[in-house]
Design a protein around this motif. Structure first.
Motif, PDB file in Angstrom:
ATOM      1  N   ASP A 208     -82.514  63.959  11.619  1.00  0.00           N
ATOM      2  CA  ASP A 208     -83.344  63.202  12.553  1.00  0.00           C
ATOM      3  C   ASP A 208     -84.800  63.131  12.096  1.00  0.00           C
ATOM      4  OD1 ASP A 208     -81.130  62.771  14.034  1.00  0.00           O
ATOM      5  OD2 ASP A 208     -81.811  63.793  15.845  1.00  0.00           O
ATOM      6  N   ILE A 209     -85.276  64.170  11.433  1.00  0.00           N
ATOM      7  CA  ILE A 209     -86.637  64.140  10.888  1.00  0.00           C
ATOM      8  C   ILE A 209     -86.751  63.034   9.842  1.00  0.00           C
ATOM      9  CG2 ILE A 209     -88.312  65.393   9.461  1.00  0.00           C
ATOM     10  CD1 ILE A 209     -87.297  67.967  10.869  1.00  0.00           C
ATOM     11  N   HIS A 210     -85.749  62.940   8.964  1.00  0.00           N
ATOM     12  CA  HIS A 210     -85.739  61.871   7.963  1.00  0.00           C
ATOM     13  C   HIS A 210     -85.680  60.498   8.627  1.00  0.00           C
ATOM     14  CE1 HIS A 210     -85.584  63.158   3.729  1.00  0.00           C
ATOM     15  NE2 HIS A 210     -85.226  64.332   4.228  1.00  0.00           N
ATOM     16  N   TYR A 211     -84.860  60.377   9.649  1.00  0.00           N
ATOM     17  CA  TYR A 211     -84.721  59.100  10.358  1.00  0.00           C
ATOM     18  C   TYR A 211     -86.045  58.668  10.967  1.00  0.00           C
ATOM     19  CZ  TYR A 211     -83.194  55.705  13.855  1.00  0.00           C
ATOM     20  OH  TYR A 211     -83.064  54.580  14.628  1.00  0.00           O
ATOM     21  N   ARG A 212     -86.806  59.638  11.511  1.00  0.00           N
ATOM     22  CA  ARG A 212     -88.080  59.307  12.144  1.00  0.00           C
ATOM     23  C   ARG A 212     -89.187  59.078  11.122  1.00  0.00           C
ATOM     24  NH1 ARG A 212     -88.311  57.841  17.277  1.00  0.00           N
ATOM     25  NH2 ARG A 212     -90.518  58.314  17.087  1.00  0.00           N
ATOM     26  N   GLY A 213     -89.171  59.828  10.033  1.00  0.00           N
ATOM     27  CA  GLY A 213     -90.320  59.818   9.133  1.00  0.00           C
ATOM     28  C   GLY A 213     -90.247  58.896   7.944  1.00  0.00           C
ATOM     29  N   THR A 214     -89.027  58.611   7.442  1.00  0.00           N
ATOM     30  CA  THR A 214     -88.896  57.803   6.229  1.00  0.00           C
ATOM     31  C   THR A 214     -89.490  56.404   6.352  1.00  0.00           C
ATOM     32  OG1 THR A 214     -86.926  59.037   5.563  1.00  0.00           O
ATOM     33  CG2 THR A 214     -87.258  56.892   4.538  1.00  0.00           C
ATOM     34  N   PRO A 215     -89.339  55.698   7.487  1.00  0.00           N
ATOM     35  CA  PRO A 215     -89.933  54.356   7.581  1.00  0.00           C
ATOM     36  C   PRO A 215     -91.463  54.350   7.557  1.00  0.00           C
ATOM     37  CG  PRO A 215     -88.199  54.633   9.216  1.00  0.00           C
ATOM     38  CD  PRO A 215     -88.487  55.984   8.650  1.00  0.00           C
ATOM     39  N   THR A 216     -92.095  55.502   7.761  1.00  0.00           N
ATOM     40  CA  THR A 216     -93.555  55.565   7.753  1.00  0.00           C
ATOM     41  C   THR A 216     -94.048  55.584   6.312  1.00  0.00           C
ATOM     42  OG1 THR A 216     -93.468  56.865   9.802  1.00  0.00           O
ATOM     43  CG2 THR A 216     -95.559  56.840   8.605  1.00  0.00           C
ATOM     44  N   SER A 217     -94.831  54.581   5.942  1.00  0.00           N
ATOM     45  CA  SER A 217     -95.243  54.429   4.546  1.00  0.00           C
ATOM     46  C   SER A 217     -95.983  55.653   4.031  1.00  0.00           C
ATOM     47  CB  SER A 217     -96.121  53.178   4.396  1.00  0.00           C
ATOM     48  OG  SER A 217     -97.262  53.260   5.237  1.00  0.00           O
ATOM     49  N   GLN A 218     -96.804  56.273   4.888  1.00  0.00           N
ATOM     50  CA  GLN A 218     -97.589  57.425   4.459  1.00  0.00           C
ATOM     51  C   GLN A 218     -96.705  58.625   4.149  1.00  0.00           C
ATOM     52  OE1 GLN A 218    -100.652  58.569   7.199  1.00  0.00           O
ATOM     53  NE2 GLN A 218    -101.360  60.287   5.970  1.00  0.00           N
ATOM     54  N   LEU A 219     -95.549  58.703   4.817  1.00  0.00           N
ATOM     55  CA  LEU A 219     -94.682  59.872   4.670  1.00  0.00           C
ATOM     56  C   LEU A 219     -93.490  59.620   3.749  1.00  0.00           C
ATOM     57  CD1 LEU A 219     -94.545  61.054   8.394  1.00  0.00           C
ATOM     58  CD2 LEU A 219     -96.173  61.733   6.633  1.00  0.00           C
ATOM     59  N   ALA A 220     -93.247  58.368   3.396  1.00  0.00           N
ATOM     60  CA  ALA A 220     -92.029  58.025   2.653  1.00  0.00           C
ATOM     61  C   ALA A 220     -91.917  58.790   1.340  1.00  0.00           C
ATOM     62  CB  ALA A 220     -91.986  56.518   2.395  1.00  0.00           C
ATOM     63  N   LYS A 221     -93.020  58.890   0.580  1.00  0.00           N
ATOM     64  CA  LYS A 221     -92.982  59.584  -0.708  1.00  0.00           C
ATOM     65  C   LYS A 221     -92.684  61.066  -0.530  1.00  0.00           C
ATOM     66  CE  LYS A 221     -95.961  56.456  -3.339  1.00  0.00           C
ATOM     67  NZ  LYS A 221     -97.206  56.345  -4.147  1.00  0.00           N
ATOM     68  N   GLN A 222     -93.248  61.663   0.510  1.00  0.00           N
ATOM     69  CA  GLN A 222     -92.977  63.072   0.776  1.00  0.00           C
ATOM     70  C   GLN A 222     -91.515  63.283   1.120  1.00  0.00           C
ATOM     71  OE1 GLN A 222     -94.849  65.744   0.469  1.00  0.00           O
ATOM     72  NE2 GLN A 222     -96.733  64.693  -0.108  1.00  0.00           N
ATOM     73  N   PHE A 223     -90.936  62.359   1.874  1.00  0.00           N
ATOM     74  CA  PHE A 223     -89.539  62.509   2.263  1.00  0.00           C
ATOM     75  C   PHE A 223     -88.591  62.252   1.097  1.00  0.00           C
ATOM     76  CE2 PHE A 223     -91.015  62.213   6.713  1.00  0.00           C
ATOM     77  CZ  PHE A 223     -90.334  63.318   7.203  1.00  0.00           C
ATOM     78  N   GLU A 224     -89.018  61.494   0.113  1.00  0.00           N
ATOM     79  CA  GLU A 224     -88.212  61.368  -1.099  1.00  0.00           C
ATOM     80  C   GLU A 224     -88.070  62.724  -1.779  1.00  0.00           C
ATOM     81  OE1 GLU A 224     -89.836  58.431  -3.665  1.00  0.00           O
ATOM     82  OE2 GLU A 224     -89.524  56.765  -2.276  1.00  0.00           O
ATOM     83  N   ARG A 225     -89.137  63.492  -1.772  1.00  0.00           N
ATOM     84  CA  ARG A 225     -89.127  64.827  -2.370  1.00  0.00           C
ATOM     85  C   ARG A 225     -88.287  65.793  -1.527  1.00  0.00           C
ATOM     86  NH1 ARG A 225     -92.126  69.282  -1.340  1.00  0.00           N
ATOM     87  NH2 ARG A 225     -93.431  68.119   0.132  1.00  0.00           N
ATOM     88  N   LEU A 226     -88.208  65.539  -0.240  1.00  0.00           N
ATOM     89  CA  LEU A 226     -87.486  66.441   0.677  1.00  0.00           C
ATOM     90  C   LEU A 226     -86.112  65.924   1.035  1.00  0.00           C
ATOM     91  CD1 LEU A 226     -90.493  67.203   3.078  1.00  0.00           C
ATOM     92  CD2 LEU A 226     -89.640  68.640   1.237  1.00  0.00           C
ATOM     93  N   ASN A 227     -85.541  65.131   0.155  1.00  0.00           N
ATOM     94  CA  ASN A 227     -84.250  64.504   0.443  1.00  0.00           C
ATOM     95  C   ASN A 227     -83.087  65.445   0.119  1.00  0.00           C
ATOM     96  OD1 ASN A 227     -82.387  62.601   1.209  1.00  0.00           O
ATOM     97  ND2 ASN A 227     -82.474  61.479  -0.731  1.00  0.00           N
ATOM     98  N   PHE A 228     -83.022  66.548   0.871  1.00  0.00           N
ATOM     99  CA  PHE A 228     -81.920  67.508   0.713  1.00  0.00           C
ATOM    100  C   PHE A 228     -81.827  68.359   1.977  1.00  0.00           C
ATOM    101  CE2 PHE A 228     -85.746  69.675  -0.672  1.00  0.00           C
ATOM    102  CZ  PHE A 228     -85.612  70.945  -0.182  1.00  0.00           C
ATOM    103  N   TYR A 229     -80.714  69.016   2.143  1.00  0.00           N
ATOM    104  CA  TYR A 229     -80.540  69.929   3.283  1.00  0.00           C
ATOM    105  C   TYR A 229     -80.913  71.336   2.838  1.00  0.00           C
ATOM    106  CZ  TYR A 229     -78.012  66.375   5.903  1.00  0.00           C
ATOM    107  OH  TYR A 229     -77.663  65.228   6.580  1.00  0.00           O
ATOM    108  N   PRO A 230     -81.682  72.055   3.625  1.00  0.00           N
ATOM    109  CA  PRO A 230     -82.079  73.423   3.251  1.00  0.00           C
ATOM    110  C   PRO A 230     -80.909  74.400   3.342  1.00  0.00           C
ATOM    111  CG  PRO A 230     -82.890  72.888   5.450  1.00  0.00           C
ATOM    112  CD  PRO A 230     -82.280  71.626   4.899  1.00  0.00           C
TER     113      PRO A 230
END
Length: 230
Positions: A208-230
């Protein structure tokens, strides 16, 4: 033509008379505002430069700054996340210790860990279940720190995650999501006798964090780096 000119002149004088009355009324009303600021006439006249901001602050009076406001106001999380986070920050969630004080017949045991009494400090994040989930979310973000109690986490956020940079924003969103899903899980176990595993809860939060944050241009690059499950 003569009467017409006189009529126009009369309207012109009437307009200026009305405008002058309005200005006088505004001036007299402003006097009330000055009196509310407790500023004296001599003090007001002695000012070299008039500042609307200073007058506004005097009218508003002193107040205590809310240290956790950016956790709410600068948060890309879902509105329902922010609502529960707000209640948690205000200590308004109906945890078992509060329900028992209200006369409700509940066992004080935490529904998540079933090993200690439930209160706001325990459920966020002294409970072993909530502490483990929040620890993994912090590690997922690249934050290495111990998981303290609720007040200590707020103090850390005030010093380290109150800015407008993407890392601070990503911290605030998972905090809201984690608080929401922990509270949701607690309610499901308490009132519906439903239970999810820690991995299921963690996966739901990250998804859900990815769903909320990925469309935001400022956060998209950060979420590319965090594209995994902990």
């Amino acid at each position: 033509m003569g009467p017409s000119i006189l009529h126009k002149g009369h309207l012109h004088l009437e307009y200026h008379s009305t405008q002058a009355s309005w200005i006088i009324w505004k001036i007299l009303k402003a006097r009330q505002y000055l009196e509310n600021t407790l500023i004296t006439r001599a003090e007001f006249l002695s000012q070299q430069n008039y500042s609307i901001k200073n007058m506004y602050n005097r009218l508003r009076g002193t107040y205590t700054k809310i240290q956790w406001k950016k956790l709410i106001c600068n948060n890309q999380g879902s509105p329902k996340w922010l609502f529960i986070l707000y209640l948690a920050l205000q200590r308004k969630l109906y945890t078992k210790d509060r329900l028992i004080k209200l006369g409700r017949n509940y066992s004080p045991t935490c529904p998540l860990c079933e090993g200690a009494d439930e209160n706001i400090r325990h459920i966020f994040f002294l409970c072993p279940i909530s502490a483990l989930i929040w620890q993994k979310i912090l590690h997922w973000q690249g934050i290495s720190k111990p998981v303290p109690g609720w007040l200590e986490e707020q103090n850390w956020a005030k010093s380290n995650a109150a800015g407008n940079n993407s890392k601070a924003e990503i911290y605030r969103m998972p905090l809201a999501g984690c608080v929401y899903y922990l509270w949701q899980e607690r309610n499901q176990r308490l009132f519906q006798n439903k239970k999810r595993t820690k991995d299921t809860m963690l996966g739901q939060i990250i998804q859900d964090i990815h769903y909320r944050g990925t469309p935001t241009s400022q956060l998209a690059k950060q979420f590319e780096r965090l594209n995994f499950y902990p």
